[in-house]
Scaffold this motif. Structure first.
Motif, PDB file in Angstrom:
ATOM      1  N   GLU A  85      39.011  38.237  53.904  1.00  0.00           N
ATOM      2  CA  GLU A  85      38.304  39.361  53.271  1.00  0.00           C
ATOM      3  C   GLU A  85      37.057  38.876  52.544  1.00  0.00           C
TER       4      GLU A  85
ATOM      5  N   ALA B 190      27.659  36.072  62.960  1.00  0.00           N
ATOM      6  CA  ALA B 190      28.892  36.663  62.446  1.00  0.00           C
ATOM      7  C   ALA B 190      30.034  36.484  63.433  1.00  0.00           C
TER       8      ALA B 190
ATOM      9  N   GLU C  17      34.440  38.129  55.138  1.00  0.00           N
ATOM     10  CA  GLU C  17      33.871  39.364  55.688  1.00  0.00           C
ATOM     11  C   GLU C  17      32.868  39.981  54.714  1.00  0.00           C
TER      12      GLU C  17
ATOM     13  N   ALA D 124      32.489  41.722  66.306  1.00  0.00           N
ATOM     14  CA  ALA D 124      32.663  42.581  65.147  1.00  0.00           C
ATOM     15  C   ALA D 124      33.572  43.741  65.500  1.00  0.00           C
TER      16      ALA D 124
ATOM     17  N   ALA E 222      38.894  47.145  61.645  1.00  0.00           N
ATOM     18  CA  ALA E 222      38.974  45.820  61.026  1.00  0.00           C
ATOM     19  C   ALA E 222      40.416  45.328  60.973  1.00  0.00           C
TER      20      ALA E 222
ATOM     21  N   ARG F 218      33.587  34.701  62.655  1.00  0.00           N
ATOM     22  CA  ARG F 218      34.876  35.374  62.851  1.00  0.00           C
ATOM     23  C   ARG F 218      35.792  34.562  63.770  1.00  0.00           C
TER      24      ARG F 218
ATOM     25  N   ARG G 156      42.135  41.707  63.238  1.00  0.00           N
ATOM     26  CA  ARG G 156      42.663  40.509  62.590  1.00  0.00           C
ATOM     27  C   ARG G 156      44.115  40.270  62.971  1.00  0.00           C
TER      28      ARG G 156
END
Length: 287
Positions: A163, A192, A166, A25, A82, A196, A86
């Motif tokens: 998005e 999570a 998420e 995360a 964030a 991801r 990415r």
């Protein structure tokens, strides 16, 4: 709740580790600075109640601006983390840290007015506050990332898909807090991380994005809905059986994420459609 079931993707006492790249995360750096900024609000709030009405109102206004600045700074740090996590990301729609710098400057300007130092010094205080805030927190990302020289429509679809994923993960993490179980919160964090990993794979090579979005939507919406129902039930009953069933469902979903991430690189649409259909049937039974 979910029935424990066996099969190809059912773990037997172990789970595949999350890949090292891109699965954790996003964690903001320097969050303590926002906390310090929040505490400085009391330098305006406490003295405000010992002065006249004008000074009290200005003191409350300055303190409120500092509190708002601290909140915007914290949210800006989260958005920046964030963004950096990415491969393909849009710049934040709202430049939170820039707005926070303006709020800090405005608060110091109001402080100058409280001291009756005319108009020149409050302006200097405002500029100094903005510069100090930008030096401490930096600026928001101002450009899109990973979209140079690539079809803007395709990369936009990838960014929207991630998005959306998420948002489902965030809803899961919010829901599991109601269960009041730290071990389960960590378990959701682990799930999570696996999800991801799939996001990063799609960003690196979108492949058949239509199938990928369907795949993520079915899995993550199912996991989200199961988490909401479980958390509400477990918070009231502390049902150990329901807890075990929920963990079993997460285990199966997480293992499938790890196994199927590479499928998007091969564009094996038939296998993915089969997996999606099977999962839908499973979630109907689990609910």
């Amino acid at each position: 709740m979910a029935e424990r079931y066996g099969g190809k993707y059912s773990p037997q006492g172990s789970r595949p580790p999350a890949t090292a790249h891109g699965t954790s995360a996003a964690r903001p750096q320097g969050g303590w600075r926002a906390s310090v900024l929040f505490l400085t609000a009391f330098l305006f709030l406490f003295p405000a109640f010992g002065d006249g009405p004008r000074e009290m109102l200005l003191g409350l206004l300055a303190g409120g601006l500092i509190v708002l600045s601290a909140w915007l700074s914290r949210e800006g740090l989260k958005a920046e983390a964030a963004y950096h996590a990415r491969r393909i990301a849009r710049r934040p729609a709202v430049p939170r840290k820039l707005l926070a710098a303006a709020m800090t400057g405005a608060a110091l300007a109001v402080g100058g007015l409280i001291a009756d130092q005319g108009l020149i010094y409050p302006v200097f205080y405002a500029l100094a506050g903005m510069l100090l805030h930008m030096g401490a927190f930096g600026l928001d990302p101002m450009t899109d990332k990973g979209m140079e020289g690539i079809d803007a429509f395709q990369t936009g679809r990838v960014a929207r898909a991630v998005e959306e994923g998420e948002k489902h993960i965030a809803a899961m993490k919010d829901a599991i807090l109601r269960a009041g179980d730290r071990a389960l919160e960590k378990r959701v964090d682990q799930f999570a991380a696996a999800a991801r990993g799939l996001f990063r794979t799609i960003e690196a090579d979108p492949g058949d994005l239509t199938a990928a979005r369907k795949y993520m939507s079915v899995y993550l919406m199912g996991a989200r809905d199961a988490t909401v129902k479980f958390a509400d039930h477990y918070a009231q009953t502390r049902d150990a059986g329901a807890r075990a069933d929920y963990e079993a469902l997460l285990n199966d979903l997480e293992t499938t994420f790890a196994q199927k991430t590479t499928a998007f690189l091969s564009n094996n649409r038939t296998d993915l459609d089969v997996e999606i259909a099977v999962l839908r049937d499973r979630l109907k039974l689990d609910h």
